[in-house]
Design a protein around this motif. Structure first.
Motif, PDB file in Angstrom:
ATOM      1  N   VAL A 216       0.715  -1.110   0.148  1.00  0.00           N
ATOM      2  CA  VAL A 216      -0.527   0.018  -0.672  1.00  0.00           C
ATOM      3  C   VAL A 216       0.803   1.605   0.269  1.00  0.00           C
ATOM      4  N   HIS A 217       0.629   2.265  -0.879  1.00  0.00           N
ATOM      5  CA  HIS A 217       0.917   3.603  -1.146  1.00  0.00           C
ATOM      6  C   HIS A 217       0.384   4.205   0.217  1.00  0.00           C
ATOM      7  N   THR A 218       1.260   5.424   0.665  1.00  0.00           N
ATOM      8  CA  THR A 218       0.962   6.144   1.603  1.00  0.00           C
ATOM      9  C   THR A 218      -0.393   7.191   0.965  1.00  0.00           C
ATOM     10  N   ASN A 219      -1.559   7.301   1.610  1.00  0.00           N
ATOM     11  CA  ASN A 219      -2.432   8.217   0.868  1.00  0.00           C
ATOM     12  C   ASN A 219      -3.173   8.943   1.599  1.00  0.00           C
ATOM     13  N   THR A 220      -3.574   9.891   0.637  1.00  0.00           N
ATOM     14  CA  THR A 220      -4.794  10.828   1.766  1.00  0.00           C
ATOM     15  C   THR A 220      -5.712  11.501   1.322  1.00  0.00           C
ATOM     16  N   ARG A 221      -7.307  11.567   1.617  1.00  0.00           N
ATOM     17  CA  ARG A 221      -8.526  11.806   1.115  1.00  0.00           C
ATOM     18  C   ARG A 221      -8.806  12.594   2.606  1.00  0.00           C
ATOM     19  N   ILE A 222      -9.414  14.298   1.773  1.00  0.00           N
ATOM     20  CA  ILE A 222     -10.099  14.759   1.804  1.00  0.00           C
ATOM     21  C   ILE A 222     -11.461  14.832   1.902  1.00  0.00           C
ATOM     22  N   ASP A 223     -12.071  14.244   3.132  1.00  0.00           N
ATOM     23  CA  ASP A 223     -13.696  14.201   3.043  1.00  0.00           C
ATOM     24  C   ASP A 223     -13.986  15.451   3.265  1.00  0.00           C
ATOM     25  N   LEU A 224     -13.803  16.303   3.756  1.00  0.00           N
ATOM     26  CA  LEU A 224     -15.196  17.700   3.692  1.00  0.00           C
ATOM     27  C   LEU A 224     -14.188  18.695   3.943  1.00  0.00           C
ATOM     28  N   PRO A 225     -14.398  20.823   3.530  1.00  0.00           N
ATOM     29  CA  PRO A 225     -15.987  20.664   3.001  1.00  0.00           C
ATOM     30  C   PRO A 225     -16.004  19.990   1.592  1.00  0.00           C
ATOM     31  N   GLY A 226     -17.538  19.830   0.882  1.00  0.00           N
ATOM     32  CA  GLY A 226     -17.340  19.809  -0.154  1.00  0.00           C
ATOM     33  C   GLY A 226     -16.941  20.720  -1.667  1.00  0.00           C
ATOM     34  N   ARG A 227     -17.142  20.773  -1.999  1.00  0.00           N
ATOM     35  CA  ARG A 227     -16.922  21.817  -3.322  1.00  0.00           C
ATOM     36  C   ARG A 227     -17.514  22.896  -3.446  1.00  0.00           C
TER      37      ARG A 227
END
Length: 330
Positions: A216-227
């Motif tokens: 697994v590669h290191t990864n980040t996800r932005i869940d909020l805020p929306g667009r």
């Protein structure tokens, strides 16, 4: 995942008969846990992602199902479902991610899994000294593999419970494999055979060019805020998840100026050492208009996530998750 299909086979509340190791899950951070739109710390069985090579999910009758352990071993044998349930079991929190998950994608989930250490199953069979891989075969014929050394790690388990229920049909009823630090394709579902091989076995996806190690590669996800950020003054919460397999997450940072400067987010304790880590940060917009936000993580070894954008094939996607939003004054 389909809750209807999952309820037909598997998905029945159950507890382990001989649980010797329970997952010690630290309490959630209320400041993160109460944010509207934040990813749940533990993914429900119904919401956990599924990716399969088969169009029709196998329907397994545990009355006739057996798990065979053989190949390059001294003492091949087979276990019934009831015999498997009678073995000592461990419980662990695991994040699973698909190797085809794009940057910021949703093919990732975290659950509490219960099962038998593969090490115990293999040691009874006695792998020979020249053993190299274990090849895992599904009821539907799907095969994948990883090194014997990986199979003997205490964190590699043959799981029969998911979040306190028998593994739902969509997730591999009656049993599936959980192997630390490796993308989901090697966590074989509907398992029927563990075969020890004396050579480098190539599974279904490796024959199509996907990475065999699949770390697994290191990864980040932005869940909020929306667009669209409706802003009435004051600060705005930003939050999401970060994952780096067995390496863990040390820091998550955000940039509002294209990577020139970075701000450290607050991290919640992960639900387990092999689980994603939720994070949050509060910022005050300078005013209405466009906003571009970058997120990156540093793993437990001190290595910073790469900014190089790569598609999932053949090694898994990489690159910062970027949120492009509009701040609207209300």
């Amino acid at each position: 995942a389909s809750p209807v299909a999952g309820a037909k086979i598997g998905g029945v509340p159950q507890s382990a008969r001989r649980l010797i190791g329970r997952a010690a899950i630290p309490p959630a951070d209320p400041a993160i846990d109460t944010l509207a739109g934040i990813t749940a710390r533990i993914t429900s069985n119904e919401d956990h992602y599924t990716v399969d090579t088969t169009l029709v999910k196998p329907r397994v009758d545990v009355a006739t199902w057996k798990l065979e352990i053989g190949g390059n071993v001294d003492r091949p044998y087979a276990l019934t479902y009831e015999e498997l349930l009678d073995l000592e079991a461990v419980e662990d929190v695991r994040t699973l991610e698909c190797i085809s998950n794009p940057v910021g994608g949703e093919l990732i989930g975290t659950a509490v899994w219960t099962g038998v250490r593969m090490k115990e199953l293999l040691e009874k069979a006695g792998p020979r000294a020249n053993s190299y891989d274990v090849a895992l075969t599904s009821v539907d014929g799907y095969v994948d593999s990883f090194p014997v050394a990986k199979a003997l790690e205490p964190g590699t388990i043959v799981a029969y419970l998911m979040n306190g229920m028998t593994v739902p049909q969509d997730h591999g009823y009656p049993v599936r494999v959980l192997v630390p630090d490796i993308y989901g394709m090697k966590n074989v579902k509907w398992l029927r055979e563990i075969r020890v091989e004396a050579f480098d076995f190539k599974g279904y996806w490796q024959k199509q060019g996907w990475n065999d190690k699949a770390v697994v590669h290191t990864n980040t996800r932005i869940d909020l805020p929306g667009r669209q950020i409706r802003w009435s003054g004051g600060d705005v919460p930003v939050a999401g998840i970060a994952f780096a397999g067995a390496r863990g997450i040390r820091t998550v940072e955000l940039s509002f100026d294209g990577g020139r400067t970075w701000q450290a987010a607050t991290l919640e304790d992960p639900a387990g050492p092999l689980a994603w880590r939720r994070w949050a940060y509060r910022f005050t917009p300078t005013g209405p208009g466009p906003l571009t936000l970058w997120a990156r993580a540093t793993d437990g070894k001190g290595d910073v996530e790469t900014p190089v954008q790569r598609e999932p094939y053949p090694d898994g996607s990489t690159g910062y998750h970027v949120l492009t939003a509009s701040v609207i004054r209300v």
